[in-house]
Design a protein around this motif. Structure first.
Motif, PDB file in Angstrom:
ATOM      1  N   ASN A  45       8.302  -2.485   2.129  1.00  0.00           N
ATOM      2  CA  ASN A  45       7.369  -2.512   3.243  1.00  0.00           C
ATOM      3  C   ASN A  45       8.109  -2.569   4.574  1.00  0.00           C
ATOM      4  O   ASN A  45       9.347  -2.494   4.626  1.00  0.00           O
ATOM      5  N   TYR A  81      -0.157   8.093   8.742  1.00  0.00           N
ATOM      6  CA  TYR A  81      -0.068   7.911   7.289  1.00  0.00           C
ATOM      7  C   TYR A  81       0.663   9.068   6.600  1.00  0.00           C
ATOM      8  O   TYR A  81       0.528   9.262   5.392  1.00  0.00           O
ATOM      9  N   CYS A 101       1.214   5.344  -0.023  1.00  0.00           N
ATOM     10  CA  CYS A 101       0.520   6.600   0.216  1.00  0.00           C
ATOM     11  C   CYS A 101       1.370   7.738  -0.291  1.00  0.00           C
ATOM     12  O   CYS A 101       2.568   7.629  -0.431  1.00  0.00           O
ATOM     13  N   LYS A 121       1.251 -11.120   5.003  1.00  0.00           N
ATOM     14  CA  LYS A 121       1.250 -10.483   3.683  1.00  0.00           C
ATOM     15  C   LYS A 121       2.559  -9.760   3.394  1.00  0.00           C
ATOM     16  O   LYS A 121       2.855  -9.439   2.236  1.00  0.00           O
ATOM     17  N   PRO A 159      -5.299   1.057  10.826  1.00  0.00           N
ATOM     18  CA  PRO A 159      -5.478   0.009   9.815  1.00  0.00           C
ATOM     19  C   PRO A 159      -4.583   0.226   8.590  1.00  0.00           C
ATOM     20  O   PRO A 159      -4.415   1.351   8.124  1.00  0.00           O
ATOM     21  N   TYR A 160      -4.011  -0.875   8.123  1.00  0.00           N
ATOM     22  CA  TYR A 160      -3.172  -0.901   6.917  1.00  0.00           C
ATOM     23  C   TYR A 160      -1.840  -0.157   7.070  1.00  0.00           C
ATOM     24  O   TYR A 160      -1.114   0.001   6.096  1.00  0.00           O
ATOM     25  N   SER A 161      -1.521   0.295   8.277  1.00  0.00           N
ATOM     26  CA  SER A 161      -0.230   0.972   8.445  1.00  0.00           C
ATOM     27  C   SER A 161       0.940   0.009   8.242  1.00  0.00           C
ATOM     28  O   SER A 161       2.038   0.435   7.906  1.00  0.00           O
ATOM     29  N   ASP A 162       0.685  -1.284   8.440  1.00  0.00           N
ATOM     30  CA  ASP A 162       1.739  -2.271   8.212  1.00  0.00           C
ATOM     31  C   ASP A 162       2.035  -2.463   6.726  1.00  0.00           C
ATOM     32  O   ASP A 162       3.086  -3.000   6.365  1.00  0.00           O
ATOM     33  N   GLU A 163       1.129  -2.012   5.865  1.00  0.00           N
ATOM     34  CA  GLU A 163       1.323  -2.189   4.428  1.00  0.00           C
ATOM     35  C   GLU A 163       1.958  -0.968   3.760  1.00  0.00           C
ATOM     36  O   GLU A 163       2.202  -0.972   2.554  1.00  0.00           O
ATOM     37  N   MET A 221       0.854  -1.182   0.000  1.00  0.00           N
ATOM     38  CA  MET A 221       0.000   0.000   0.000  1.00  0.00           C
ATOM     39  C   MET A 221       0.892   1.234   0.000  1.00  0.00           C
ATOM     40  O   MET A 221       1.695   1.428   0.903  1.00  0.00           O
TER      41      MET A 221
END
Length: 394
Positions: free
Chosen positions: A123, A81, A3, A148, A111-115, A1
């Motif tokens: 990553n 983020y 950003c 993941k 949420p999704y901060s690990d991605e 992910m």
């Protein structure tokens, strides 16, 4: 992910700032009461970045200040983020500095901060592997929800396992290989698997003409320059070992008889001591000669590299022989007084040979890990085969 990077890089134009674009909130990272007052006075300070693109959350994460991290996240979770100028998010910064509790806090509440990935599309696991941070690697490998990340690929197509092999950290390679979800057969953009990188071989499908084009033979002259300034400590070590073993040959354990012959000459242990001492002396002299040739400009570049490698190998062998000679000498002296003490000292001294290179422990761990993975894969294949054979039978 992925950003976008910090959209508040120019926020210092609107707020009074100190050195490097820092605000009072950056400075108040370790003073929670003051930070709370500043946030109530001007909430937007939380998103203000300094000239490196770092927000107060970056500072708190890197410092391991859990209370401040919680305060900032309670104020605004979107802070997690915001990336700095290098593309690093607060979770990355905390991981680099080894703050496991902060990483856990950010992942749980954001949420999704690990991605999140940095500018090189790496990553969280890529980044900690690159910085050789084993506690965070262990943390990620043990968390099922972070599976993941195991086979994520950066902009060069490298997985975390590729990077671990490249930096040569066997401990991290072992940790990654212990996770069954790690795929060791992924090919990066260079057409290499982690195994290819570790062996220098070309095990992946690739055209030979392309390989010859991309991987030319190393310039021997450039390589030889690395060996012009040889390691003087290696030469000194070889000379010292030669001196010690030479002296030991004339100061034998047990002394001499009246006729001048060694007192313990008839024992097998004495014979083993003489052989070990002689080998240590021979290897040390050869190592000294070869390391001298390796540093001489009169020797051909190709041979200089060869001599240096051989001398380093002999340095290891001569050290082992000297340790063996010492252990045998101790046993010869102590055995008549206390055979058990002599055996214990001899065994423990000899066991130090197993630890002459720290990598041996990591190599053993890695070998055990790889072997266990092979057994699991074979068992899995066997179960699948039985399942399909049973279906055919029905």
């Amino acid at each position: 992910m992925k950003c976008s990077q910090n959209g508040y890089a120019h926020a210092h134009l609107y707020y009074p700032s100190g050195p490097n674009g820092q605000t009072a909130l950056h400075a108040a990272v370790f003073q929670q009461n003051l930070a709370e007052k500043l946030l109530r006075w001007e909430p937007k300070l939380a998103k203000h970045a300094d000239i490196s693109g770092s927000t107060p959350l970056h500072y708190a994460a890197s410092a391991g200040n859990g209370r401040m991290v919680k305060l900032l996240l309670k104020h605004d979770t979107s802070l997690a983020y915001i990336a700095d100028s290098g593309g690093l998010f607060p979770v990355h910064v905390a991981a680099i500095t080894g703050e496991v509790s902060i990483v856990d806090e950010l992942i749980k509440h954001c949420p999704y901060s690990d991605e999140l990935v940095d500018n090189e599309e790496r990553n969280l696991l890529h980044i900690v592997v690159k910085h050789k941070n084993k506690p965070i690697v262990w943390y990620v490998c043990k968390r099922p929800e972070l599976v993941k990340l195991m086979n994520g690929r950066d902009y060069q197509g490298n997985t975390p396992l590729h990077l671990a092999v490249k930096i040569g950290d066997q401990g991290i390679v072992s940790l990654l290989m212990q996770n069954k979800t790690v795929n060791s057969s992924i090919i990066n953009k260079e057409g290499l698997t982690p195994l290819d990188i570790s062996t220098g071989a070309l095990a992946s499908p690739r055209r030979v003409d392309h390989f010859r084009r991309d991987y030319k033979q190393t310039d021997l002259d450039e390589e030889a320059k690395k060996h012009l300034y040889i390691n003087r400590s290696s030469a000194i070590s070889s000379v010292l070992i030669a001196t010690v073993t030479f002296a030991a040959a004339f100061t034998l354990p047990g002394g001499y008889k009246a006729d001048g012959t060694p007192t313990l000459a008839g024992r097998y242990t004495f014979k083993a001591f003489i052989i070990a001492d002689a080998l240590a002396f021979i290897f040390s002299m050869l190592s000294t000669f070869w390391i001298t040739f390796g540093g001489s400009v009169l020797v051909q570049p190709r041979l200089r590299s060869y001599y240096v490698v051989c001398s380093n190998t002999l340095l290891v062998l001569e050290t082992r022989c000297m340790i063996a000679a010492f252990a045998l000498c101790i046993y010869l002296v102590l055995a008549p007084v206390s055979n058990s003490i002599g055996i214990v000292v001899c065994v423990t001294t000899s066991a130090s040979i197993l630890l002459d290179t720290p990598d041996k422990i990591q190599i053993c761990r890695l070998a055990i890990t790889i072997k266990s993975r092979e057994l699991v894969e074979l068992e899995s294949k066997s179960q699948h085969r039985k399942f399909y054979v049973g279906e055919d039978a029905t």
